[in-house]
Design a protein around this motif. Sequence first.
Motif, mmCIF file in Angstrom:
data_model
loop_
_atom_site.group_PDB
_atom_site.id
_atom_site.type_symbol
_atom_site.label_atom_id
_atom_site.label_comp_id
_atom_site.label_asym_id
_atom_site.label_seq_id
_atom_site.Cartn_x
_atom_site.Cartn_y
_atom_site.Cartn_z
ATOM 1 N N THR A 115 14.173 91.911 41.455
ATOM 2 C CA THR A 115 13.649 92.343 42.752
ATOM 3 C C THR A 115 12.920 91.200 43.467
ATOM 4 N N GLN A 116 12.688 90.091 42.764
ATOM 5 C CA GLN A 116 12.191 88.891 43.461
ATOM 6 C C GLN A 116 13.158 87.745 43.169
ATOM 7 N N LYS A 117 13.286 86.876 44.170
ATOM 8 C CA LYS A 117 14.283 85.809 44.050
ATOM 9 C C LYS A 117 13.682 84.527 43.485
ATOM 10 N N TYR A 118 14.561 83.592 43.184
ATOM 11 C CA TYR A 118 14.179 82.202 42.883
ATOM 12 C C TYR A 118 15.252 81.339 43.523
ATOM 13 N N GLU A 277 29.185 81.706 49.607
ATOM 14 C CA GLU A 277 28.753 81.285 48.260
ATOM 15 C C GLU A 277 27.235 81.461 48.127
ATOM 16 N N PHE A 278 26.486 81.019 49.142
ATOM 17 C CA PHE A 278 25.022 81.151 49.110
ATOM 18 C C PHE A 278 24.620 82.618 48.885
ATOM 19 N N LYS A 279 25.258 83.515 49.639
ATOM 20 C CA LYS A 279 24.895 84.943 49.531
ATOM 21 C C LYS A 279 25.205 85.486 48.136
ATOM 22 N N ARG A 280 26.363 85.053 47.601
ATOM 23 C CA ARG A 280 26.725 85.498 46.244
ATOM 24 C C ARG A 280 25.684 85.013 45.233
ATOM 25 N N ILE A 282 22.502 84.098 45.684
ATOM 26 C CA ILE A 282 21.165 84.729 45.730
ATOM 27 C C ILE A 282 21.230 86.230 45.407
ATOM 28 N N ALA A 283 22.441 86.781 45.455
ATOM 29 C CA ALA A 283 22.578 88.195 45.048
ATOM 30 C C ALA A 283 22.738 88.312 43.528
ATOM 31 N N ASN A 289 23.397 82.458 36.930
ATOM 32 C CA ASN A 289 22.305 83.434 37.118
ATOM 33 C C ASN A 289 21.995 84.210 35.827
ATOM 34 N N ALA A 290 23.062 84.722 35.184
ATOM 35 C CA ALA A 290 22.843 85.595 34.027
ATOM 36 C C ALA A 290 22.148 84.813 32.907
ATOM 37 N N VAL A 291 22.568 83.563 32.711
ATOM 38 C CA VAL A 291 21.963 82.736 31.647
ATOM 39 C C VAL A 291 20.490 82.479 31.958
#
Length: 319
Positions: A115-118, A277-280, A282-283, A289-291
Motif C-alpha cells: 500500500t506504499q510505494k518505493y 513499463e513505468f506503470k507496470r 510501480i504497480a 518486485n517480488a524478490v
Amino acid sequence: MSAPSLDRPTAPDEKALQDQFDATLAADHRIEPRDWMPEGYRKTLIRQVAQHAHSEIIGMQPEGDWLLAAPSLRRKAVLLAKVQDEAGHGLYLYSAAETLGADRADLTDKLIEGTQKYSSIFNYPTLTYADVGVIGWLVDGAAICNQVPLCRSSYGPYARAMIRVCKEESFHQRQGYELLMTMMRGTDEQRAMVQDAVDRWWWPSLMMFGPPDDDSPNTAQSMAWGIKRHTNDELRQRFVDMSVPQAEVLGVTLPDPELCYDAATGHHRFGQLDWDEFKRVIAGDGPMNAVRIARRRAARDDNAWVVEAATAYAEKHGA
Ligand code: BYC
C-alpha cells in the motif's frame, strides 16, 4: 454560553492557524513538528518521506547482491560502505516520518503489503559488476538531482535529513563514475559490460523522476506547499543535460537515437519514455518486485525477535 476561562487559553481557530502556516511558507521559513499544519500537508509528507525511506532500504538490495562477489578487497570495502550509507539514509527518513506522527513498524508493514510505494528503479536486476558502477553514476546521479532541491523542503526535519543524504550521495556518484572509468580503461570485454549496463539502466533512471508533469497528480499541490521545489519534467531535463557530457567523457553511448542538443533552448531533446513499463513496475509487476518485497518481508519476520528483545530491554530500564 460561559465566557472563556482566563487561566486556560482558548485554542486559536483554524483560520488563524492556517494563516500562520501560509505566512511561514510565504517567508520561506520551515514548518517544524511542533507547528500546526493542514492534514493534507502532513499526509503528503508522510507519503513522500515514507516512500523515500523505503527506497533507501530496498535500494540496498541490488548492489548488496554484489557484496560477496566484488572483484577486490578495495571494491568490497567501498561497496559495503555505500550500502551501509543507504541504511543510514533510510533511518534518517523514517525518523523524519515519525516526527509527523507516523509509526515506523506500520510504514514497513504498508511497504510489504504494497500500500506504499518505493522507487521503481530498484525493481531491475544487477546482472554484472558494471551495474554497480552504473547505479552509482546514473541512479545516484538522478537521486542527487532530485534531492538537492529537497534540502530546501518546507518541512524542517526532511530538509535537514536531505543535506546529509546529499553529501553522501555525491560520494556514491563519484565512486560509481570512478569504477566505470576504471573499467573503460580495461579490456574490450569490460567496456562492453559498461555499455550493456548503461543500455539497461538509462531509461529506468529517467523514470525515477516520476510521471510527466501533465500526468502527475501530486506535483501542483506539493509545489504550492514547498514539499517539492521543481516539477518531475524539470528535474528529468536537468539530469539529461548533466549526463550527456559525462557519458562523452566516459566513452559510452546513451541508448536514445533521438538524443540531441537543441541550441535554441540550450537543452537536450530526448526520446519518449515507456510509460506503460513505468506503470507496470510501480504497480508491482517489474522484473524484481517480488524478490525485493519477499526479502524485506523475511528481514522483518526473521528479525522480529531482535525488536522484541530490544523493546523488553528498554521497558525494563525505563522502569
Ligand atoms: N517510483 O504525482 P507524482 C535513491 C508514484 S532513493 C515509484 O509525480 P510525487 C537511492 C508517486 O509516489 C530514490 N513510484 O508523485 C537509494 C505517486 O503514487 P502515490 C527515491 C513513483 O510524489 C539507494 C504516483 O506515482 N527518491 O535515490 O509528487 C541507492 C504519481 O506521481 C515514482 C525519492 O523518493 C517512481 N519513480 O513525485 C541509490 C525522492 N515516481 O504515492 C539511490 C523524494 C512517482 O500517490 N520523492 N511515483 O500512490 C520525490 O521527489 C517524489 O515523491 C517523486 C514523485 C518525484 C518520486
